[in-house]
Scaffold this active site. Structure first.
Site, PDB file in Angstrom:
ATOM      1  N   LYS A 187     -12.468 -11.059 -13.347  1.00  0.00           N
ATOM      2  CA  LYS A 187     -11.539 -12.186 -13.312  1.00  0.00           C
ATOM      3  C   LYS A 187     -12.137 -13.347 -14.111  1.00  0.00           C
ATOM      4  O   LYS A 187     -13.316 -13.667 -13.981  1.00  0.00           O
ATOM      5  CB  LYS A 187     -11.317 -12.604 -11.857  1.00  0.00           C
ATOM      6  CG  LYS A 187     -10.113 -13.464 -11.579  1.00  0.00           C
ATOM      7  CD  LYS A 187      -9.936 -13.612 -10.071  1.00  0.00           C
ATOM      8  CE  LYS A 187      -8.710 -14.424  -9.730  1.00  0.00           C
ATOM      9  NZ  LYS A 187      -8.540 -14.534  -8.268  1.00  0.00           N
ATOM     10  N   GLU A 191      -0.462  -9.888   6.599  1.00  0.00           N
ATOM     11  CA  GLU A 191       0.078 -10.871   7.540  1.00  0.00           C
ATOM     12  C   GLU A 191       0.567 -10.236   8.839  1.00  0.00           C
ATOM     13  O   GLU A 191       0.482 -10.849   9.910  1.00  0.00           O
ATOM     14  CB  GLU A 191       1.212 -11.657   6.884  1.00  0.00           C
ATOM     15  CG  GLU A 191       0.784 -12.577   5.755  1.00  0.00           C
ATOM     16  CD  GLU A 191       0.661 -11.877   4.415  1.00  0.00           C
ATOM     17  OE1 GLU A 191       0.248 -12.531   3.434  1.00  0.00           O
ATOM     18  OE2 GLU A 191       0.988 -10.664   4.337  1.00  0.00           O
ATOM     19  N   ARG A 232       7.026 -11.962   6.144  1.00  0.00           N
ATOM     20  CA  ARG A 232       6.475 -10.609   6.219  1.00  0.00           C
ATOM     21  C   ARG A 232       6.041 -10.250   7.634  1.00  0.00           C
ATOM     22  O   ARG A 232       5.882  -9.078   7.956  1.00  0.00           O
ATOM     23  CB  ARG A 232       5.274 -10.483   5.289  1.00  0.00           C
ATOM     24  CG  ARG A 232       5.516 -11.049   3.903  1.00  0.00           C
ATOM     25  CD  ARG A 232       4.447 -10.656   2.949  1.00  0.00           C
ATOM     26  NE  ARG A 232       4.669  -9.289   2.489  1.00  0.00           N
ATOM     27  CZ  ARG A 232       3.999  -8.734   1.487  1.00  0.00           C
ATOM     28  NH1 ARG A 232       3.068  -9.411   0.861  1.00  0.00           N
ATOM     29  NH2 ARG A 232       4.245  -7.507   1.123  1.00  0.00           N
TER      30      ARG A 232
END
Length: 620
Positions: A281, A366, A394
């Site tokens: 990244k 979640e 969610r």
């Protein structure tokens, strides 16, 4: 002419000589740093997928082959390679979306920027093509962070059962979501990533090949046959192979030729294949790759030379929550915190540093976070689950059935509620109060400023007989807005509570400034008004019902979906209690709202003072 300028479609990329690909990758990285520095956006993730995306578009035939990006914030390189070079208005009204967008290009399919969905999308697409007799591939690009989501594993379980499905899964393994990926999967990928025993065998084989006077295709095939056998013997890749999914890798994601070769093998395999690609990244930009915190996952406008922000924002709503959580942690040992791969964005890092044994980062999960919280509450703790408002969608089933039905004392802190702006439709936190309003026993607070966040949090963790929710928006927090009086627990922000008003204005959370301005304009026209902030807006307070009974009409102003929101709940309760005052609801329309600044979105939907006054004026 720069190489990038010659690429207007994947067909151009396929024609590009291999020796020019390294130059193209360098130009793309320079372009991203320059353009995203001006607009803000997801810089680090896109710098990490340059070679991977180049290889993807050289091997597959988009849009005939469908590419699905999981959490599509890493699609900037894809946009460039499919002809979208104007990043001047990235993530602003009328400009390019920060995510894939069907309106922009036929090469974009899945716009949803919620994680862990790409494998399900890709399986459905691949099966649909096969049923139609079309020889087309589906390709899912998913990060190791998104693989922590349970939905991804539901999809893998089904994909593995279909041995002939033309589906390629590219795992972009950069060891991070926002922050380093954690958990059993992360440990397994790390084992794959760092096990070098088989590399020693490959180096030995390569040396033998170089010393052997055999040339041409036979030698090449012999080496790669040996290479495959060595890797199958030495690499600890069993988890994916045991599922029944062919595994290729790990591959250096910044060696375009190696990625391209792996993808060609995967495409030719004739069944589901997982290609494990190792990337970095922030690759190629020192300020990003050296940033230990999040490697410039998402940035505002920055100086590209220094990596420092050009706009210094004030204290944020998140800062207020984070500081109060730290204070509560010191005072109350039963308070624990849960986050879903967003420790820093939701403000829990100070708490984690102070109380590492009382913080749980569950990855992008979640649903698990919510039910785990119910278990912690049963065991005598008070969990605080901090997530973005849009991600409560969610975990609704778990909120309803595991927390509320079991009267679990769990506090949900919803950051980025209401209109979030540049991230667009999937990130606006505009459904949370509509969802919460139908949950029995749930209490929801909408603080109007940072001081009220602190008060609400302390009140919430005292509740042990059901879930509580605190929601606040993105960005800098306004100065505290002091109440001029209190009536039955309601804060009066403007007007005289002793006088029965023509208009009772109910302010919800961050809309307090708008509500008081509306009242001022109406009062200037001779209409008596009273502005109240219930603070705890769900369930509808009895004191609000009483005030409404003394008022000519009620106006509820909220930055939530007007369908099923606080205004709708106020109207329902007044109707059930026989209060006849009409209720005017001002909120966000039942639409998916495009990316723009928060102010532009609110203006476009009429959720600013003048349009609200105009609508009310017609009834006065």
């Amino acid at each position: 002419m720069a190489v990038l300028e010659t690429i207007t479609s994947p067909a151009d990329l396929k024609r590009l000589p291999a020796e020019q690909l390294e130059t193209l990758a360098e130009e793309i990285r320079a372009f991203l740093v320059a353009e995203v520095s001006r607009s803000g956006g997801h810089l680090g993730p896109n710098l990490g997928v340059v070679e991977l995306t180049i290889a993807l578009h050289r091997v597959f035939d988009s849009p005939s082959d469908t590419v699905v990006f999981d959490t599509g914030h890493q699609s900037y390189v894809h946009k460039l390679l499919t002809g979208r070079h104007d990043f001047s208005a990235l993530r602003t009204r009328g400009g390019l979306s920060g995510y894939p967008s069907r309106a922009e290009s036929e090469h974009d399919v899945v716009e949803n920027s919620h994680a862990s969905t790409s494998l399900s999308w890709a399986e459905g697409i691949a099966k649909g093509y096969r049923l139609r007799g079309e020889e087309r591939h589906a390709v899912a690009v998913i990060g190791d962070g998104a693989l922590t989501g349970g939905m991804a594993w539901e999809a893998l379980n089904n994909i593995a059962a279909d041995k002939d499905l033309p589906l390629v899964i590219i795992v972009n393994d950069n060891e991070r979501s926002y922050a380093p990926t954690i958990g059993g999967l992360a440990d397994h990928l790390a084992m794959l990533r760092t096990n070098r025993q088989y590399e020693q065998v490959l180096d030995w084989g390569k040396d033998k090949l170089n010393r052997t006077p055999v040339v041409g295709r036979a030698a090449y095939q012999a080496f790669h046959s040996m290479k495959k056998g060595a890797k199958d013997f030495w690499a600890p890749q069993g988890m994916f192979e045991d599922l029944g999914i062919k595994y290729l890798g790990p591959v250096d994601g910044h060696d375009e030729a190696s990625v391209e070769q792996a993808l060609r093998r995967a495409k030719a395999f004739g069944g589901p294949v997982l290609v494990h690609v190792i990337t970095q990244k922030g690759r190629g930009y020192d300020h990003a790759s050296n940033d230990v915190a999040d490697q410039f996952h998402a940035v505002g406008k920055i100086n590209p030379e220094t990596g420092l922000p050009l706009e210094i924002s004030g204290r944020s709503w998140t800062d207020e929550f984070g500081d109060e959580m730290l204070a509560l942690g010191r005072e109350r040992p039963e308070v624990v915190a849960i986050t879903a791969a967003m420790m820093m964005p939701v403000g829990l890092q100070p708490f984690a540093d102070a109380h590492p044994e009382r913080i749980f980062d569950v990855g992008i999960a979640e649903q698990h976070a919510t039910t785990m919280a119910a278990g912690l509450a049963f065991a005598g703790m008070h969990p605080v689950v901090a997530i973005y408002a849009t991600f409560l969608n969610r975990a609704f089933d778990q909120l309803l059935m595991d927390c509320a039905m079991h009267k679990a004392g769990v506090t949900f802190v919803l950051d980025r509620s209401g209109v979030t702006g540049p991230d667009g439709a999937s990130h606006h936190g505009m459904w949370d109060m509509s969802l919460a309003s139908i949950v029995p026993g749930l209490r929801l607070a909408a603080p109007r400023d940072g001081q009220q966040i602190r008060v609400a949090l302390r009140e919430a963790v005292d509740v042990e007989d059901g879930p509580t929710v605190i929601r606040f928006p993105k960005g800098s927090v306004a100065d505290p807005l002091e109440a001029v009086a209190t009536v039955g627990g309601l804060d009066v922000l403007a007007g005289d509570p002793a006088v029965d008003p023509e208009v009772l204005v109910v302010s919800v959370g961050s809309m307090a400034g708008t509500a008081t301005t509306v009242a001022e304009k109406l009062a200037a026209e001779g209409h008596s008004t009273l502005v109240v902030d219930p603070r705890w807006v769900l369930p509808v307070p009895a004191a609000l019902v009483e005030l409404a009974g003394r008022s000519g009409r009620v106006a509820v102003i909220e930055d939530n979906n007007v369908s099923g929101g606080v205004g709708a709940e106020v109207a329902r309760v007044l109707d059930e209690t026989g209060v006849t005052a009409p209720v005017h609801r001002f909120g966000l329309p039942k639409e998916f709202l495009a990316h723009a600044s928060r102010a532009q979105v609110l203006e476009s939907v009429g959720l600013t003072p003048e349009p609200i006054v105009e609508r009310l004026r017609a009834h006065l």
